[in-house]
Motif scaffolding. Structure first.
Motif, PDB file in Angstrom:
ATOM      1  N   PRO A   3       0.815  -1.219   0.000  1.00  0.00           N
ATOM      2  CA  PRO A   3       0.000   0.000   0.000  1.00  0.00           C
ATOM      3  C   PRO A   3       0.845   1.266   0.000  1.00  0.00           C
ATOM      4  CG  PRO A   3      -0.104  -1.151   2.115  1.00  0.00           C
ATOM      5  CD  PRO A   3       0.563  -2.080   1.161  1.00  0.00           C
ATOM      6  N   GLN A   4       2.028   1.182   0.609  1.00  0.00           N
ATOM      7  CA  GLN A   4       2.902   2.355   0.632  1.00  0.00           C
ATOM      8  C   GLN A   4       3.348   2.741  -0.783  1.00  0.00           C
ATOM      9  OE1 GLN A   4       3.199  -0.322   2.581  1.00  0.00           O
ATOM     10  NE2 GLN A   4       2.914   0.440   4.660  1.00  0.00           N
ATOM     11  N   ALA A   5       3.612   1.746  -1.633  1.00  0.00           N
ATOM     12  CA  ALA A   5       3.992   2.040  -3.014  1.00  0.00           C
ATOM     13  C   ALA A   5       2.839   2.682  -3.767  1.00  0.00           C
ATOM     14  CB  ALA A   5       4.450   0.762  -3.723  1.00  0.00           C
ATOM     15  N   SER A   6       1.622   2.200  -3.524  1.00  0.00           N
ATOM     16  CA  SER A   6       0.458   2.793  -4.182  1.00  0.00           C
ATOM     17  C   SER A   6       0.258   4.243  -3.745  1.00  0.00           C
ATOM     18  CB  SER A   6      -0.801   1.973  -3.866  1.00  0.00           C
ATOM     19  OG  SER A   6      -0.731   0.691  -4.473  1.00  0.00           O
ATOM     20  N   ILE A   7       0.529   4.524  -2.478  1.00  0.00           N
ATOM     21  CA  ILE A   7       0.419   5.902  -1.988  1.00  0.00           C
ATOM     22  C   ILE A   7       1.443   6.786  -2.685  1.00  0.00           C
ATOM     23  CG2 ILE A   7       0.756   7.371   0.033  1.00  0.00           C
ATOM     24  CD1 ILE A   7      -0.426   5.016   1.698  1.00  0.00           C
ATOM     25  N   ARG A   8       2.697   6.311  -2.770  1.00  0.00           N
ATOM     26  CA  ARG A   8       3.754   7.094  -3.428  1.00  0.00           C
ATOM     27  C   ARG A   8       3.431   7.367  -4.887  1.00  0.00           C
ATOM     28  NH1 ARG A   8       7.105   3.487  -0.660  1.00  0.00           N
ATOM     29  NH2 ARG A   8       7.509   2.343  -2.603  1.00  0.00           N
ATOM     30  N   ARG A   9       2.799   6.415  -5.546  1.00  0.00           N
ATOM     31  CA  ARG A   9       2.508   6.542  -6.974  1.00  0.00           C
ATOM     32  C   ARG A   9       1.223   7.313  -7.249  1.00  0.00           C
ATOM     33  NH1 ARG A   9       4.750   2.786 -10.522  1.00  0.00           N
ATOM     34  NH2 ARG A   9       2.751   2.438 -11.550  1.00  0.00           N
TER      35      ARG A   9
END
Length: 629
Positions: free
Chosen positions: A357-363
């Motif tokens: 989920p952290q990667a989705s937030i960054r993207r």
């Protein structure tokens, strides 16, 4: 299609110029003009269009009035080797040079190469090359072999390996090495060509350090057959041998079997989905166009999954009428899975998420991921911590009663079979540990400290990606020099050899990352929520795992190791070395691993997953209106 032909009044050419091209219509005229500008004019050009769909034929057409230019088009992509061999067949000149359609020659390029080849002892000549605009090299570009654009050689019987034999970014392995057996290699000493840098380059689809890899390559070139594939970053994979047992099997659908549409990508151990086919269910695939090298997409090399077309996929889904969409797995799949959820809301939808989920937030894709979780008919999470993280992040929008916890990368049970190897420690009395893949969290000082306390580290399948090339190999080299004989680098171990190769070790490393969330899930990182994909291979081999302790923080892998007793929780190098030298303790850990190893196969959980899919598919209350976004 045209082939080489004798033209009245035109002398036999001295140089055959081979131009392989695939979806580079915008570049091609520039490359041909750089050939037309050569001071050495006794050439013939073979343009081989390897299954392009971007107007390449129209780009070539204006040049076909020149009798020196020949053109052939493959209906489907067949690979670099096939294109170059076709070019060899289309031409007759005694010297062969290469001008990929996205590259450029300086006007004296051919003349300089021919001067070097005037020496009969020289079989291959190469120029220097401009790369990344201002960076020049008198030989091969840094980190790469000699490139096609800079090479000319004498025509020899040697043929380029084609797709069925090998696909690789390493041209030395593919061809230059064969030529070296026939004579000398010499440089012109002049920089006379440009190797153009852009995202569509073939080697970038192969190498993980450029966000490529086997599955990026497969998807870009629409390859249906299993590959023997070599990347300079991660080594070789032979899918033909790896998946032969699965391809040769027959799966018969049962009367009450589900029609399951797999959406997204399958990441590691993709053949696990065949456990569903073994139980009588029909599998279809619809894959994200934005995968990573390790994120498996179709066409699947092990067969038994029927792909839907990428063009007009929504109509294809409606025509198929699947009983359920099983959408998965990593953050790369989020945008496309969301598009499917929105486009065909009438199909029951289960969302399985692995990372992160952290990667989705960054993207900037967190709203899409939140919709997938909140509006899917059921969710599958890879760890209890990940499930609880989403419950905290989306209060009131998730239903724990519909959620299943199942690690998304579990392998097929077949890979847990096989003979065990003899432990290295039985021969030298020292402790031998293994690192699979990227050595996340390790560093030279820590490794050297352990090595000096009699603990060996064996690195298997080291991948320098993503991230700065050489960052890991550099410090591993430092550690090898500081502790000679106790830091080792080995090739990748594929599934067929897990039990034999990995059982030689006393313990295996998980990610050495200390959690710092203070017990608050909303502060958790992906390392806190994740079960590393290297756990199942180590369990297959009966090898206890090594997990950094994170006092006061919630860490999924630490909880798992402690709960099952399958590894060592450690604080630092000295603490860990002492625990590893405790042979009695290692024996107890080995017993725990053997007791729990089967739970780390996908087959052990397939019936539970199918029960969830059946429940979702059978809900009479499912309506498109409920999932209006």
């Amino acid at each position: 299609m045209s082939t080489a032909r004798a033209v009245p009044g035109v002398s036999v050419p001295r140089v055959a110029v081979l131009m392989p091209t695939h979806r580079q219509a915008a570049f091609l005229p520039r490359a041909v003009h750089s050939l037309l500008d050569q001071t050495a004019g006794e050439w013939e050009l073979a343009v081989v269009d390897d299954g392009s769909d971007d107007g390449t034929a129209e780009a070539v057409d204006p040049f076909l009035t020149d009798p020196r230019v020949h053109h052939r088009r493959f209906a489907a992509n067949r690979g670099l080797g096939a294109a170059l061999n076709a070019g060899l067949d289309m031409t007759r000149a005694p010297v062969v040079a290469y001008l990929p359609s996205d590259d450029v020659w300086a006007p004296d390029h051919l003349a300089r190469l021919l001067e070097v080849l005037a020496d009969p002892a020289v079989v291959l000549a190469h120029s220097g090359v401009v790369h990344h605009e201002r960076r020049t090299s008198p030989g091969a570009p840094e980190g790469h072999p000699l490139q096609l654009v800079q090479v000319a050689h004498r025509r020899l019987p040697e043929r380029w390996p084609e797709r069925a034999e090998l696909e690789s970014d390493d041209l030395e392995r593919l061809y230059w090495g064969r030529l070296r057996h026939h004579g000398r290699v010499r440089a012109t000493g002049r920089v006379t060509c440009t190797w153009t840098d852009h995202p569509g380059q073939r080697h970038k689809a192969i190498r993980e350090s450029f966000d490529g890899g086997l599955n990026v390559f497969r998807h870009r070139y629409r390859i249906a057959e299993p590959l023997r594939f070599h990347s300079s970053d991660s080594g070789e994979v032979d899918e033909r041998a790896l998946y032969r047992r699965f391809r040769e099997r027959t799966y018969r659908p049962s009367r009450d079997g589900l029609r399951i549409l797999l959406v997204g990508e399958l990441a590691y151990n993709p053949e696990r989905v065949l456990a569903l086919a073994e139980r009588g269910h029909r599998l279809h695939g619809l894959w994200t166009p934005h995968g990573l090298g390790a994120s498996t997409v179709g066409p699947l090399p092990f067969g038994h999954v029927t792909d839907l077309p990428r063009t007009g996929w929504a109509d294809a889904v409606r025509h198929l009428r699947p009983d359920v969409v099983y959408a998965l797995l990593n953050w790369r799949a989020v945008p496309f899975a969301h598009e499917v959820l929105r486009t065909v809301p009438e199909v029951p939808f289960v969302w399985h998420y692995k990372e992160s989920p952290q990667a989705s937030i960054r993207r900037g894709e967190w709203p899409l991921l939140a919709d997938l979780v909140a509006h899917s008919d059921a969710q599958v999470y890879s760890s209890p911590e990940e499930r609880d993280w989403f419950a905290r992040a989306l209060p009131g929008r998730t239903d724990p009663s519909t959620a299943l916890v199942l690690d998304g990368d579990l392998p097929k049970a077949e890979w847990f079979d096989g003979p065990r190897g003899r432990r290295l420690s039985e021969d030298d009395g020292e402790v031998h540990t293994v690192v699979l893949g990227r050595p996340l969290g390790l560093d030279a000082a820590f490794v050297t400290s352990l090595a000096r306390q009699g603990v060996h580290l064996h690195f298997h399948g080291l991948v320098d990606a993503p991230g700065p090339k050489g960052a890991w190999t550099s410090w591993i080299g430092d550690a090898r020099r500081a502790a000679p004989g106790r830091v080792h680098v080995h090739p990748h171990v594929d599934q067929r050899h897990w039990t034999r190769a990995l059982s030689r070790y006393d313990a295996g490393w998980l990610h050495r990352v200390r959690g710092d969330n203070g017990g608050d899930l909303l502060r958790a990182t992906w390392d806190d929520l994740n079960y590393p994909a290297r756990i199942p291979p180590l369990m297959a081999a009966g090898v206890p795992v090594l997990q950094q302790r994170s006092p006061g923080s919630v860490v999924a892998a630490e909880r798992l190791v402690e709960q099952l007793g399958i590894g060592v929780l450690y604080d630092g190098a000295e603490d860990l070395a002492a625990r590893l030298h405790d042979t009695a303790g290692r024996g107890l850990l080995g017993n725990a691993v053997r007791a729990h190893r089967e739970r780390f196969t996908f087959d052990a959980h397939a019936d539970g997953l199918l029960a969830l899919l059946r429940s979702v598919a059978g809900r009479a209350a499912h309506t498109a209106e409920r999932r209006r976004l």
